[in-house]
Design a protein around this motif. Structure first.
Motif, PDB file in Angstrom:
ATOM      1  N   LEU A  50       0.835  -1.183   0.000  1.00 33.45           N
ATOM      2  CA  LEU A  50       0.000   0.000   0.000  1.00 33.45           C
ATOM      3  C   LEU A  50       0.878   1.244   0.000  1.00 33.45           C
ATOM      4  O   LEU A  50       1.973   1.247   0.578  1.00 33.45           O
ATOM      5  CB  LEU A  50      -0.903   0.009   1.228  1.00 33.45           C
ATOM      6  N   PRO A  51       0.429   2.326  -0.615  1.00 33.62           N
ATOM      7  CA  PRO A  51       1.193   3.562  -0.549  1.00 33.62           C
ATOM      8  C   PRO A  51       1.336   4.018   0.900  1.00 33.62           C
ATOM      9  O   PRO A  51       0.457   3.781   1.727  1.00 33.62           O
ATOM     10  CB  PRO A  51       0.342   4.538  -1.367  1.00 33.62           C
ATOM     11  N   ALA A  52       2.449   4.654   1.203  1.00 35.78           N
ATOM     12  CA  ALA A  52       2.671   5.147   2.554  1.00 35.78           C
ATOM     13  C   ALA A  52       1.640   6.211   2.897  1.00 35.78           C
ATOM     14  O   ALA A  52       1.142   6.941   2.031  1.00 35.78           O
ATOM     15  CB  ALA A  52       4.083   5.721   2.662  1.00 35.78           C
ATOM     16  N   ARG A  53       1.305   6.301   4.181  1.00 34.70           N
ATOM     17  CA  ARG A  53       0.355   7.332   4.609  1.00 34.70           C
ATOM     18  C   ARG A  53       0.964   8.711   4.360  1.00 34.70           C
ATOM     19  O   ARG A  53       2.153   8.947   4.563  1.00 34.70           O
ATOM     20  CB  ARG A  53       0.030   7.173   6.091  1.00 34.70           C
ATOM     21  N   GLY A  54       0.112   9.605   3.939  1.00 37.81           N
ATOM     22  CA  GLY A  54       0.607  10.932   3.632  1.00 37.81           C
ATOM     23  C   GLY A  54       1.268  10.981   2.269  1.00 37.81           C
ATOM     24  O   GLY A  54       1.350   9.996   1.546  1.00 37.81           O
ATOM     25  N   VAL A  55       1.757  12.124   1.897  1.00 40.49           N
ATOM     26  CA  VAL A  55       2.392  12.321   0.604  1.00 40.49           C
ATOM     27  C   VAL A  55       3.832  12.734   0.825  1.00 40.49           C
ATOM     28  O   VAL A  55       4.103  13.744   1.477  1.00 40.49           O
ATOM     29  CB  VAL A  55       1.632  13.388  -0.215  1.00 40.49           C
ATOM     30  N   ALA A  56       4.743  11.935   0.290  1.00 44.98           N
ATOM     31  CA  ALA A  56       6.165  12.214   0.495  1.00 44.98           C
ATOM     32  C   ALA A  56       6.616  13.374  -0.386  1.00 44.98           C
ATOM     33  O   ALA A  56       6.317  13.429  -1.572  1.00 44.98           O
ATOM     34  CB  ALA A  56       6.985  10.966   0.193  1.00 44.98           C
ATOM     35  N   VAL A  57       7.346  14.304   0.218  1.00 49.18           N
ATOM     36  CA  VAL A  57       7.851  15.462  -0.521  1.00 49.18           C
ATOM     37  C   VAL A  57       8.821  14.981  -1.606  1.00 49.18           C
ATOM     38  O   VAL A  57       9.681  14.138  -1.362  1.00 49.18           O
ATOM     39  CB  VAL A  57       8.543  16.437   0.437  1.00 49.18           C
ATOM     40  N   GLY A  58       8.667  15.524  -2.784  1.00 50.51           N
ATOM     41  CA  GLY A  58       9.559  15.180  -3.872  1.00 50.51           C
ATOM     42  C   GLY A  58       9.164  13.939  -4.641  1.00 50.51           C
ATOM     43  O   GLY A  58       9.832  13.564  -5.597  1.00 50.51           O
ATOM     44  N   LYS A  59       8.083  13.286  -4.217  1.00 50.31           N
ATOM     45  CA  LYS A  59       7.644  12.056  -4.881  1.00 50.31           C
ATOM     46  C   LYS A  59       6.515  12.314  -5.868  1.00 50.31           C
ATOM     47  O   LYS A  59       5.993  11.387  -6.473  1.00 50.31           O
ATOM     48  CB  LYS A  59       7.194  11.024  -3.843  1.00 50.31           C
ATOM     49  N   GLU A  60       6.123  13.562  -6.017  1.00 51.79           N
ATOM     50  CA  GLU A  60       5.008  13.872  -6.910  1.00 51.79           C
ATOM     51  C   GLU A  60       5.512  14.180  -8.313  1.00 51.79           C
ATOM     52  O   GLU A  60       6.530  14.849  -8.490  1.00 51.79           O
ATOM     53  CB  GLU A  60       4.215  15.071  -6.393  1.00 51.79           C
ATOM     54  N   LEU A  61       4.781  13.679  -9.302  1.00 47.67           N
ATOM     55  CA  LEU A  61       5.024  14.042 -10.689  1.00 47.67           C
ATOM     56  C   LEU A  61       3.935  15.007 -11.111  1.00 47.67           C
ATOM     57  O   LEU A  61       2.751  14.657 -11.115  1.00 47.67           O
ATOM     58  CB  LEU A  61       5.003  12.801 -11.585  1.00 47.67           C
ATOM     59  N   ASP A  62       4.303  16.208 -11.418  1.00 49.89           N
ATOM     60  CA  ASP A  62       3.345  17.210 -11.859  1.00 49.89           C
ATOM     61  C   ASP A  62       2.740  16.783 -13.189  1.00 49.89           C
ATOM     62  O   ASP A  62       3.468  16.483 -14.145  1.00 49.89           O
ATOM     63  CB  ASP A  62       4.068  18.557 -12.009  1.00 49.89           C
ATOM     64  N   GLY A  63       1.397  16.740 -13.257  1.00 46.58           N
ATOM     65  CA  GLY A  63       0.732  16.335 -14.486  1.00 46.58           C
ATOM     66  C   GLY A  63       1.137  17.180 -15.677  1.00 46.58           C
ATOM     67  O   GLY A  63       1.103  16.712 -16.824  1.00 46.58           O
ATOM     68  N   ALA A  64       1.528  18.434 -15.414  1.00 45.84           N
ATOM     69  CA  ALA A  64       1.944  19.311 -16.514  1.00 45.84           C
ATOM     70  C   ALA A  64       3.231  18.828 -17.166  1.00 45.84           C
ATOM     71  O   ALA A  64       3.561  19.239 -18.281  1.00 45.84           O
ATOM     72  CB  ALA A  64       2.112  20.737 -16.005  1.00 45.84           C
ATOM     73  N   ARG A  65       3.973  17.975 -16.471  1.00 44.06           N
ATOM     74  CA  ARG A  65       5.238  17.478 -17.019  1.00 44.06           C
ATOM     75  C   ARG A  65       5.057  16.186 -17.807  1.00 44.06           C
ATOM     76  O   ARG A  65       6.035  15.654 -18.348  1.00 44.06           O
ATOM     77  CB  ARG A  65       6.235  17.265 -15.877  1.00 44.06           C
ATOM     78  N   ILE A  66       3.857  15.648 -17.856  1.00 43.96           N
ATOM     79  CA  ILE A  66       3.611  14.451 -18.656  1.00 43.96           C
ATOM     80  C   ILE A  66       3.552  14.876 -20.123  1.00 43.96           C
ATOM     81  O   ILE A  66       2.684  15.668 -20.508  1.00 43.96           O
ATOM     82  CB  ILE A  66       2.304  13.760 -18.231  1.00 43.96           C
ATOM     83  N   PRO A  67       4.454  14.405 -20.963  1.00 44.87           N
ATOM     84  CA  PRO A  67       4.611  14.977 -22.301  1.00 44.87           C
ATOM     85  C   PRO A  67       3.551  14.571 -23.316  1.00 44.87           C
ATOM     86  O   PRO A  67       3.425  15.197 -24.367  1.00 44.87           O
ATOM     87  CB  PRO A  67       5.991  14.486 -22.729  1.00 44.87           C
ATOM     88  N   SER A  68       2.820  13.471 -23.048  1.00 39.86           N
ATOM     89  CA  SER A  68       1.787  13.037 -24.004  1.00 39.86           C
ATOM     90  C   SER A  68       0.574  12.555 -23.235  1.00 39.86           C
ATOM     91  O   SER A  68       0.626  12.328 -22.016  1.00 39.86           O
ATOM     92  CB  SER A  68       2.326  11.929 -24.922  1.00 39.86           C
TER      93      SER A  68
END
Length: 554
Positions: A50-68
């Protein structure tokens, strides 16, 4: 489905006897290495992961950076309740690559549910996290909705917006719903042809679709897509092998869900899915594989297949698997008009009798210790019938329920993989139906790549015995390639099975319309699937009246 034998016969149901110890061992398989899977895949398949509780800093991929476009696998909804639906999508900008072309980072995804297709009136919205642990899939369970109405939904990340899906809620549980139209489909081998059937289904006016199993096949698909014979594309070599690992199954779902016709059907209608064998492996039975692999190894494979199934289907959190176990059987209602008891006839069954060959009935088929559903599911089904307030009790499930003889004569062979191989199990279910006072039983079946219509008899060997219900068998979407209106064994089957009222070998789907007086089944078929775009027509229609079981042609 396979009719050829491959497994040594067992005189006892050893799978249920050893299941607890096998599962206990299986949950520690991540520490070992088997030749069928890697240790890393084992750890992933058998841990909760399961994903860890909470959101780890630096682990997010900004949707704006998805190229396609990450919504290459479409959208889907499923399991409609009076106040709730579940919405699904999966982010995969490169669907034919491991991980869908995304790094192991979570992605924030917005979702909207509206009462109109233009989203002028948005009734629910929110932000969800697509975790890499779930292959960036989303399962949004929305509650507090109005019963018996249509909604529209979509997803967004960065500047990317998914296509719009259409779904609906069921009527209130106590509502005297006047009618319901649903479709049933099964068996869509990608390598056997195009999903033209789904394109026609997307254009049909149905309330809900039941997928009765073999959503995908574990078999290899060559670079040309098998019978699709692509000349304008080439599938990656990683598909040209049998699916065994978690990554294999995830990629196989990506291949299937990239099909535009299947996407169209999902976007138009809510689906209720169950599985058969090929979502994992041909003709497996509980913890016993097709080729008698060590059960420990097969349970590892089963865990991978079950996890990928949940990740890629519009299923609720209640169906999320735990290692090699997943409760897929469940109950849905359409007011007081219909109750749907969705079965799983793979996970809990005893091993097939007589080595899983075509075989005449014998002591093994009538052994009361053998089961197709498992005791818990069998009791759940019969208890649900006893409590049912519905006019129609519909049983969406996988393999032929009615007797199906392959030969004429007293020693006629039957399929050991179907209910004929578990006759004591079938007898208990029918006795339970009678004791519960169920008058209008409608069994929906897939698996066999042909369309059948059966009267369910009190005694299948006595054509004059009482008719207890109706079985409608949906042909395949693509499995078996084009097929024929009248297969070569048509005369034999019709003579050997007097309760068989219809038999057709084309591809297609079944549309069933229920009201307070009757159920009507229309067998919709296409002329070809090895070439795209074939037209659809109705091969036959039958009616069974409420309170008067038995099929009559229309």
């Amino acid at each position: 489905m396979a009719l050829a034998g491959r497994r040594r016969p067992l005189t006892q149901d050893t799978s249920s006897r050893h299941d607890p110890e096998l599962r206990t061992a299986a949950r520690h398989f991540g520490r070992r290495r088997f030749f069928t899977v890697t240790a890393a895949a084992a750890a992933l398949a058998f841990s909760a992961n399961l994903p860890a509780r909470g959101v780890a800093v630096g682990k997010e991929l900004d949707g704006a950076r998805i190229p396609s476009d990450p919504f290459t696998l479409g959208v889907a909804s499923g399991d409609p309740l009076p106040d709730s639906v579940v919405l699904w999508t999966r982010l995969a900008p490169s669907p034919y690559e491991p991980g869908g072309g995304l790094p192991s980072q979570y992605v924030g995804v917005q979702w909207e549910l509206a009462s109109d297709e233009r989203f002028a009136t948005v009734v629910r919205w929110g932000l969800a996290i697509a975790y890499p642990e779930y292959n960036h899939s989303l399962h949004i369970e929305i509650e507090g909705l109005d019963p018996g109405r249509v909604y529209y939904y979509r997803f967004k990340t960065g500047s990317w917006i998914s296509e719009t899906g259409r779904t609906r809620t069921a009527p209130a549980t106590t509502a005297a719903a006047a009618k319901l139209t649903y479709a049933a489909v099964a068996c869509q081998a990608y390598h056997d042809g195009y999903f033209t059937v789904h394109r026609h289904l997307a254009q049909d006016d149905v309330d809900v679709v039941f997928h009765l199993g073999d959503y995908l096949y574990e078999y290899a698909v060559n670079s040309a897509g098998g019978a699709r014979d692509y000349t304008d594309r080439k599938l990656p070599a990683l598909y040209n092998r049998e699916a065994k690992t978690l990554e294999d199954y995830r990629l196989r779902y990506a291949l299937y869900k990239s099909d535009p016709d299947l996407q169209a059907a999902h976007a138009r209608h809510p689906f209720v899915v169950t599985w058969d064998d090929h979502e994992t492996e041909n003709n497996y039975a509980g913890a016993i594989s097709e080729n008698n692999d060590p059960p420990q190894e097969f349970l590892l494979r089963r865990a991978a297949a079950y996890r990928a199934h949940w990740e890629n289907q519009p299923l609720r959190g209640a169906q999320q698997p735990s290692g090699p176990d997943m409760q897929l059987y469940r109950r849905l209602q359409w007011g007081t008009l219909a109750q749907f008891d969705v079965l799983d006839t793979r996970q809990y069954r005893s091993d097939q009798a007589y080595g899983d060959t075509l075989h005449a009935p014998g002591p093994e088929t009538d052994d009361p210790a053998r089961t197709l559903t498992g005791t818990t599911q069998e009791n759940w089904l019969i208890d649900g019938w006893r409590a049912s307030q519905a006019l129609w009790n519909v049983l969406p499930q996988q393999v032929c329920f009615s007797q199906r003889r392959f030969d004429v004569g007293p020693d006629a062979r039957t399929s050991m993989d179907a209910w004929d191989g578990y006759r004591a199990s079938r007898r208990r279910v029918l006795d339970g139906m009678k004791s519960a006072g169920i008058d209008n039983l409608l069994v929906m079946t897939g698996d066999v790549h042909v369309g059948y219509a059966f009267d369910i008899k009190e005694d299948f060997d006595d054509p004059a015995s009482k008719t207890l219900g109706t079985e409608i068998v949906a042909t395949s979407v693509a499995s078996g390639k084009d097929g024929a209106d009248r297969p070569g064994n048509w005369d034999t089957y019709m003579k050997a099975n007097p309760h068989l009222k219809f038999y057709n070998g084309r591809r297609g789907y079944v549309r069933v319309s229920l009201d307070r007086e009757k159920a009507r089944a229309d067998f919709r078929t296409v002329t070809a699937v090895t070439t795209p775009g074939a037209p659809v027509s109705t091969a036959a229609s039958f009616v069974t009246e409420a309170g008067n079981p038995g099929l009559e042609p229309v």
